[in-house]
Motif scaffolding. Structure first.
Motif, PDB file in Angstrom:
ATOM      1  N   ARG A 116      38.938  16.299 -70.060  1.00 12.21           N
ATOM      2  CA  ARG A 116      38.779  17.108 -71.278  1.00 12.21           C
ATOM      3  C   ARG A 116      37.545  16.576 -71.991  1.00 12.21           C
ATOM      4  O   ARG A 116      37.434  15.376 -72.258  1.00 12.21           O
ATOM      5  N   LYS A 159      47.881  21.066 -69.081  1.00 14.31           N
ATOM      6  CA  LYS A 159      47.953  21.168 -70.534  1.00 14.31           C
ATOM      7  C   LYS A 159      48.988  20.168 -71.016  1.00 14.31           C
ATOM      8  O   LYS A 159      50.125  20.185 -70.570  1.00 14.31           O
ATOM      9  N   SER A 160      48.558  19.278 -71.909  1.00 17.91           N
ATOM     10  CA  SER A 160      49.505  18.323 -72.487  1.00 17.91           C
ATOM     11  C   SER A 160      50.261  19.020 -73.610  1.00 17.91           C
ATOM     12  O   SER A 160      49.822  20.041 -74.133  1.00 17.91           O
ATOM     13  N   HIS A 201      34.814  15.868 -74.918  1.00 23.68           N
ATOM     14  CA  HIS A 201      34.707  15.653 -76.362  1.00 23.68           C
ATOM     15  C   HIS A 201      33.242  15.408 -76.746  1.00 23.68           C
ATOM     16  O   HIS A 201      32.954  14.570 -77.594  1.00 23.68           O
ATOM     17  N   VAL A 221      49.089  18.300 -80.541  1.00 31.07           N
ATOM     18  CA  VAL A 221      48.031  19.291 -80.372  1.00 31.07           C
ATOM     19  C   VAL A 221      47.830  19.471 -78.872  1.00 31.07           C
ATOM     20  O   VAL A 221      47.485  18.522 -78.171  1.00 31.07           O
ATOM     21  N   ALA A 279      46.296  20.024 -75.425  1.00 28.82           N
ATOM     22  CA  ALA A 279      44.962  19.766 -74.904  1.00 28.82           C
ATOM     23  C   ALA A 279      44.910  20.212 -73.449  1.00 28.82           C
ATOM     24  O   ALA A 279      45.839  19.971 -72.685  1.00 28.82           O
ATOM     25  N   SER A 280      43.829  20.866 -73.058  1.00 28.85           N
ATOM     26  CA  SER A 280      43.675  21.359 -71.691  1.00 28.85           C
ATOM     27  C   SER A 280      42.713  20.476 -70.907  1.00 28.85           C
ATOM     28  O   SER A 280      41.683  20.050 -71.430  1.00 28.85           O
ATOM     29  N   TYR A 281      43.065  20.226 -69.655  1.00 30.51           N
ATOM     30  CA  TYR A 281      42.273  19.400 -68.748  1.00 30.51           C
ATOM     31  C   TYR A 281      41.929  20.220 -67.513  1.00 30.51           C
ATOM     32  O   TYR A 281      42.766  20.961 -67.007  1.00 30.51           O
ATOM     33  N   ARG A 313      35.084  11.657 -73.252  1.00 30.98           N
ATOM     34  CA  ARG A 313      36.004  12.475 -72.471  1.00 30.98           C
ATOM     35  C   ARG A 313      37.357  11.788 -72.387  1.00 30.98           C
ATOM     36  O   ARG A 313      37.452  10.568 -72.397  1.00 30.98           O
ATOM     37  N   ASP A 314      38.393  12.609 -72.256  1.00 28.70           N
ATOM     38  CA  ASP A 314      39.723  12.126 -71.917  1.00 28.70           C
ATOM     39  C   ASP A 314      39.945  12.475 -70.445  1.00 28.70           C
ATOM     40  O   ASP A 314      39.540  13.551 -69.987  1.00 28.70           O
ATOM     41  N   SER A 356      40.929   7.374 -71.883  1.00 31.15           N
ATOM     42  CA  SER A 356      39.842   8.006 -72.623  1.00 31.15           C
ATOM     43  C   SER A 356      38.598   7.132 -72.558  1.00 31.15           C
ATOM     44  O   SER A 356      38.696   5.906 -72.554  1.00 31.15           O
TER      45      SER A 356
END
Length: 190
Positions: free
Chosen positions: A47, A159-160, A49, A164, A166-168, A57-58, A83
């Motif tokens: 993901r 998707k976590s 950032h 919130v 978060a999409s990977y 990035r994560d 991360s």
């Protein structure tokens, strides 16, 4: 001359096959007595950032494993969550990963975490190497059919869950990881 050419071709093919190494690993856990099978190369999802920092990035590494307790197979997905942004502690990295959804060619697979430690799946030593020392481990029970769906998918997303979502998405080509997952499914299917 023809035999020499055949032998050279055979040696070249053999060397190429051996240079990749096995796609699946298996060992017996000496402390628990279970046999553990896993793909050697996990999927790598990320993901971005970049709005926060240039290379922020994560990452989520995803690998299948089977725990065999005298013929009773349990299947799991291991996630290595980390991360590249400094300052994220272990609880913060786990945040939102109590439940996840993996999309395999658009088909959602809803998964709930089994645990964050090796003891939660009944093994005593790490199955996959953590990508970094600060990475969080998570284990999700799955079926072999779910692993097969992921291994055969052309498009994989993760998707976590809360707070919130978060999409990977895949990091580069994941062909070796997918080949390893396919080999994993073949190796544990009887």
């Amino acid at each position: 001359m023809r035999n020499l050419l055949f032998i050279l071709t055979l040696l070249t093919v053999t060397a190429a096959c051996n240079s990749q190494g096995p796609l699946v690993s298996e060992y017996m856990d000496a402390q628990t007595g279970v046999t553990v099978t896993n793909a050697r190369t996990p999927l790598v999802l990320y993901r971005d950032h970049s709005a926060r920092a240039a290379h922020a990035r994560d990452f989520v590494y995803v690998g299948p494993l089977a725990v065999n307790r005298m013929g009773d197979y349990q299947y799991y997905l291991w996630l290595g969550i980390w991360s590249s942004m400094p300052g994220k502690d272990l609880p913060e990295q786990r945040d939102g990963f109590e439940s996840i959804v993996i999309f395999a060619d658009g088909e959602p697979l809803y998964l709930e975490v089994q645990g964050w430690t090796l003891s939660s799946i009944g093994v005593s030593r790490p199955v996959y190497s953590r990508p970094t020392a600060t990475a969080a481990d998570a284990y999700y029970p799955v079926t072999l059919d779910q692993v097969r769906m992921i291994a055969q998918a052309r498009d994989i997303r993760l998707k976590s869950g809360s707070p919130v979502a978060a999409s990977y998405e895949p990091w580069d080509s994941q062909q070796q990881a997918l080949s390893g997952m396919q080999a994993f499914v073949r190796s544990v299917t009887y």
